[in-house]
Design an enzyme around this catalytic site. Structure first.
Site, short mmCIF file in Angstrom:
data_model
loop_
_atom_site.label_atom_id
_atom_site.label_comp_id
_atom_site.label_asym_id
_atom_site.label_seq_id
_atom_site.Cartn_x
_atom_site.Cartn_y
_atom_site.Cartn_z
N GLU A 1 0.82 -1.22 0.00
CA GLU A 1 0.00 0.00 0.00
C GLU A 1 0.85 1.26 0.00
O GLU A 1 0.55 2.23 -0.71
CB GLU A 1 -0.92 0.02 1.22
CG GLU A 1 -1.83 1.24 1.26
CD GLU A 1 -2.60 1.34 2.56
OE1 GLU A 1 -3.44 2.25 2.65
OE2 GLU A 1 -2.36 0.54 3.47
N ASP A 2 1.92 1.28 0.79
CA ASP A 2 2.64 2.53 1.05
C ASP A 2 3.99 2.65 0.37
O ASP A 2 4.68 3.65 0.53
CB ASP A 2 2.84 2.71 2.57
CG ASP A 2 1.51 2.90 3.29
OD1 ASP A 2 0.57 3.40 2.65
OD2 ASP A 2 1.40 2.52 4.46
#
Length: 696
Positions: free
Chosen positions: A76-77
């Protein structure tokens, strides 16, 4: 923050065979990929996944779960892909990381839609492997511990509310009570800061005023049980501030009126000793009636086992005592994680303690929108439970307030759909009867029965409400399409030429509708006018001589359609079969049916009217009468006798006015048709007791 070697050492203590090389690779990979990213606290971002992994080591989780925790935010990051995770750490870890990852930054229109979509993906991932939930709960717990670093108060409250409403109940449902209590406490501190501070201060003042009262009582219990030859461990604590606040809210009492703010836990060697300890405590102290619960013989649905009782202690204090064996205590501390500890080599299945998860997954399929999904999920997770039995002795846990309809759906969706009645403890009861703890319930069914919209007024379980709503939606669509077909037939009869399939396909394109069913729904709900349909089928047709878009050739029959689904019967005139009826179409709404002489039609002159007709075989309806009766003994009995003789069932009777020697009643009757109703009215008017009888 745990250092690399410290994390490995913690895992090795309980799992010497853990894949140390994989854990080290994951630790370094997470640190490298998160790089210079910072958290709101100013700490390096990689400290978060490492702390999440540390939380899970306290639950003796297997090495793949720990690695998943270290990697859970990388997709996600950072620029890391699922394929990269899978190639470096294997298919199982890749699947787990993918399950935990928030797959997309959801661009929803409302907070509820965002929360519902997150929850939907979350539950589906959980159904594949429950370890996804364990990692996610640890992730949320660490985020809550650092929530105060977020500057935006609205964002803090949103996260706290979501934690309180979704994640804390999930933790409770899998028996991870420490997770649940800490999440509730941290959320409570954010959502109700004044109440949190007030209760915390009062708990502190109690300690200062009475010395260490908890320690004294715990020591006394230890001595009492030890002197009876039991080997036990006794511990005590004040109840959590959130638990205290919730009891104050539920009971509408002040802190001073709350008597049981202390709880004690007795750990015994085995199950037999649990009951022996209970007998000794009840023999020494008075039990508070209604506060004893045996979760050993009937465990909670999450597998929790313990004896709970509340007694009046010698220091004039009500204390709650939980009694369990060491094995039960371990299960209550670890919850579902106990089934995934390294020793068991668990299987990726939602069975066992998480059997409730299957119901949630079924609810996902039946929920219509975000609001409904959240409502159903909260219902499934939040409510206190009761126990009810089938005639064969099978035990089913249900929320408090459940009815036989909820019980039927808990057994199987098809049984719920076919329910026509119920026996509780051998007695036939209405379906809206609220079940009590220990009731024996027998469901009466019929293959011809269908779920009734009225069940939604008393069904309380998420599974029942979701199934009923799903059925109503499907039936509403089917009947709306059927009504649209009847209206469509009348429309095409007014066209100058016959209409074929080719013209219909062209019309769908012109009206920007997906298929024929969508066209029928649009016609029935007046999203398109008759003139627009005619123009779409044959362009220029409404300009032809003799073609009237608003005219109709014959009344449209509503035979086979269900009141309240495809159309609504007007509450103002209560039409019944045999009445001359018309329908009013309003955009996006079901047709509203009125009698031809209804006063409501005078206010709807600009509305689109549809000429309707009952089918000759239509039977049954609800009529409303206003009856003015002499205020004399036996008058109402005479009126009721007229209804009985004429085989009309009273649905509702309300006295609306009492004036002098008369009283006025409004009566709702189940009648066969308009002729049946008129025979009843004539019979009423012939009674000496009745001054006036009219249909409303």
């Amino acid at each position: 923050m745990l250092r690399q070697y410290e994390l490995v050492e913690k895992i090795k203590r309980y799992d010497p065979d853990a894949d140390e090389a994989m854990i080290n690779r994951a630790y370094v990979f997470s640190v490298q990929k998160h790089g210079s990213q910072k958290r709101a606290s100013g700490d390096p971002y990689f400290s978060h996944p490492i702390e999440v992994a540390g939380i899970l080591t306290d639950f003796y989780m297997d090495d793949k779960t720990i690695v998943t925790a270290l990697l859970h935010d990388t997709i996600e990051d950072t620029l890391v892909t699922y394929e990269e995770i899978e190639s470096l750490f294997g298919e199982e870890v890749g699947r787990l990381v993918d399950g935990v990852t928030k797959l997309s930054k959801i661009e929803a229109q409302s907070e509820n839609e965002r929360a519902a979509e997150n929850l939907r993906k979350f539950l589906l991932a959980m159904s594949d492997d429950i370890r996804v939930l364990l990692v996610k709960l640890a992730d949320r717990l660490h985020n809550m511990r650092t929530l105060h670093f977020i500057a935006n108060p609205d964002k803090r409250r949103r996260i706290a509310r979501e934690t309180m409403e979704i994640y804390a109940p999930l933790a409770e449902r899998i028996g991870m009570y420490d997770f649940m209590h800490e999440m509730q406490l941290l959320s409570f501190r954010e959502l109700e800061p004044e109440a949190y501070d007030s209760i915390t201060r009062r708990l502190e003042s109690l300690k200062e005023g009475g010395g260490d009262k908890v320690a004294r009582i715990a020591s006394g219990l230890q001595l009492l049980l030890g002197s009876a030859g039991l080997k036990v461990t006794v511990s005590g604590r004040e109840k959590h501030p959130y638990s205290i606040w919730r009891k104050m809210q539920e009971r509408h009492i002040s802190f001073e009126q709350l008597t049981d703010v202390m709880a004690f836990r007795v750990i015994t060697a085995n199950t037999d000793d649990c009951y022996r300890a209970l007998g000794i405590i009840h023999g020494r102290y008075k039990m508070v009636p209604g506060r004893f619960k045996d979760y050993i013989s009937t465990p909670k649905r999450n597998g929790y086992r313990s004896l709970h009782t509340t007694v009046i202690h010698g220091e004039n204090a009500r204390i709650e005592v939980q009694i369990r064996s060491a094995e039960m205590h371990r299960e209550s501390e670890f919850g579902l994680a106990a089934h995934w500890a390294y020793k068991t080599g668990g299987v990726a299945s939602p069975d066992g303690q998480a059997g409730w998860l299957r119901d949630l997954i079924e609810i996902l399929d039946q929920s219509h929108d975000a609001e409904e999904l959240l409502e159903h999920t909260r219902l499934a997770m939040y409510q206190d439970r009761i126990f009810a039995f089938t005639p064969k002795g099978e035990l089913h846990q249900l929320p408090k307030g459940s009815t036989p309809v909820d019980f039927a759906y808990a057994i199987h969706t098809s049984l719920g759909d076919q329910t026509v009645g119920a026996k509780v403890n051998g007695r036939v009861v209405p379906l809206r009867t609220v079940l009590e703890n220990g009731d024996q319930v027998e469901i009466l069914k019929s293959e011809g029965q269908e779920p009734q919209p009225g069940w939604l007024t008393f069904a309380v379980t998420a599974k029942a409400r979701a199934a009923i709503r799903r059925y109503i939606r499907h039936k509403q669509r089917d009947e709306t399409v059927a009504l649209g077909e009847k209206l469509y037939e009348d429309i095409v009869q007014r066209l100058p030429v016959e209409v074929g399939d080719k013209a219909v396909k062209a019309a769908l394109k012109r009206l920007k509708l997906e298929d024929r069913a969508a066209l029928m729904i649009a016609i029935a709900t007046h999203r398109v006018t008759d003139g627009e349909v005619m123009e779409a089928l044959i362009p220029g047709s409404t300009e032809s001589e003799g073609v009237d878009p608003s005219g109709q050739h014959k009344p449209v029959s509503i035979r086979g359609l269900t009141p309240g689904i495809a159309y609504h019967l007007g509450d103002c005139c209560h039409p019944v079969p045999g009445d001359r009826i018309v329908g009013i179409r309003q955009t996006g709404e079901p047709i509203e049916v009125h009698t031809i002489d209804c006063l409501a039609l005078e206010t709807g002159q600009d509305a689109d009217w549809v000429d309707l007709a009952w089918d000759s075989r239509s039977k049954g309806g609800t009529a409303r009468l206003q009856v003015i009766v002499k205020n004399q003994p036996g008058a109402l009995a005479a009126v009721a006798n007229i209804f009985g003789v004429n085989k009309a069932n009273i649905l509702n009777l309300q006295l609306v006015n009492r004036e002098g020697p008369f009283h006025t009643d409004i009566i709702d009757l189940e009648v066969a048709d308009a002729q049946h109703l008129m025979r009843i009215v004539s019979a009423l008017r012939a009674l000496d007791f009745v001054a006036q009888a009219d249909r409303v």
